[in-house]
Motif scaffolding. Structure first.
Motif: not given
Length: 304
Positions: A100, A130-132, A199-202, A204, A225
């Motif tokens: 990521t 993104k991680s997913d 604002n970074r999903e990994e 959050q 982000a």
């Protein structure tokens, strides 16, 4: 006897540094994993390996005996893994590694530099997503390995991981902030402070967990982000940020000073982990990358 090669390496690291936390740092693994390994060895041999004291640990007589045997076994295993007549052979091929943006910016560069220096004939391809989606590529066999923020994996039934780095969360603030003269404070004291969210999903999941059990709620003022943007906002006293030490730098790009303070409330950690598809067979290049990521400096490359 069911003691593993890895547990022996953890034991040796603690014995040489005389500290469980220092030994864990030297092999790039969590302190709890090292503690579990030592407890397993002691239970297996039915004796204490270390005497604990305030400044660390010292080997017992039984621990000194086991250390001598463990070193011989580890040295012999390293010789076997090197292979007679194989030291000069060059490991090649291509290695696909997922990551990521946080990992590629703040964890990978030094690891990749050391790996490429030791194994210049391996083509390392970094896939930043993104991680997913990185997990999806791993499960599909399109990646050999990945380095991600864990826990929080969405496919734990299909993936295994080792924690490589555990980074504490701290409160970032400017020297001009009204709380800057305190060494630490509770989250309740920050309830009315403007907070800057990343604002970074990994990150959050960890960020949300900071406030999940608190009776007070955060008051987000900004969301970005960009870590550099957050540093700039904190440095100019526009607000506070609660972020991992992994991302901390004492200065913003404009030269404003940034302080990192502890919270008296327990905060979650940001854990960086090495991730791979469960039951997969790894190439030699992948195995050596895994060793390097775990902090093992036994990589075999071209001999000069």
């Amino acid at each position: 006897m069911n003691i593993t090669f890895r547990q022996m390496r953890y034991f040796i690291a603690v014995a040489e540094i005389r500290s469980i936390s220092g030994g864990a740092a030297s092999v790039g693994i969590s302190q709890s994993a090292v503690t579990d390994a030592i407890r397993f060895i002691e239970a297996e041999l039915d004796c204490e390996m270390f005497a604990r004291h305030a400044r660390g640990v010292v080997l017992t007589r039984e621990g000194q005996q086991f250390l001598r045997h463990a070193r011989k076994i580890v040295e012999a295993m390293n010789d076997i893994r090197g292979g007679v007549g194989h030291e000069s052979a060059s490991v090649g091929g291509r290695l696909m590694v997922g990551a990521t943006p946080t990992v590629t910016g703040y964890f990978l560069p030094d690891l990749l530099a050391r790996y490429r220096q030791a194994l210049p004939d391996v083509q390392v391809v970094i896939v930043e997503e993104k991680s997913d989606y990185v997990e999806h590529l791993l499960v599909n066999g399109e990646l050999d390995l990945a380095i991600l923020v864990v826990p929080g994996l969405t496919r734990p039934e299909a993936l295994d991981h080792d924690v490589l780095l555990r980074s504490e969360m701290r409160v970032w603030m400017a020297p001009a902030h009204r709380l800057s003269n305190q060494d630490s404070f509770s989250l309740a004291e920050l309830a009315d402070e403007p907070l800057i969210d990343i604002n970074r999903e990994e990150l959050q999941l960890v960020s949300n967990a900071v406030w999940a059990r608190q009776p007070v709620h955060r008051r987000p003022a900004y969301r970005s982000a960009s870590v550099e943007a957050i540093r700039g906002l904190v440095g100019t006293n526009a607000g506070l940020a609660i972020l991992p030490d992994l991302l901390y730098r004492p200065w913003s790009l404009d030269g404003d000073r940034i302080l990192a303070k502890r919270s008296r409330d327990p905060l979650p950690t940001v854990d960086i982990g090495l991730v791979w598809r469960r039951l997969s067979r790894h190439s030699e290049a992948a195995e050596l990358f895994m060793e390097a990521a775990r902090g093992k400096r036994t990589m075999r490359g071209k001999q000069g």
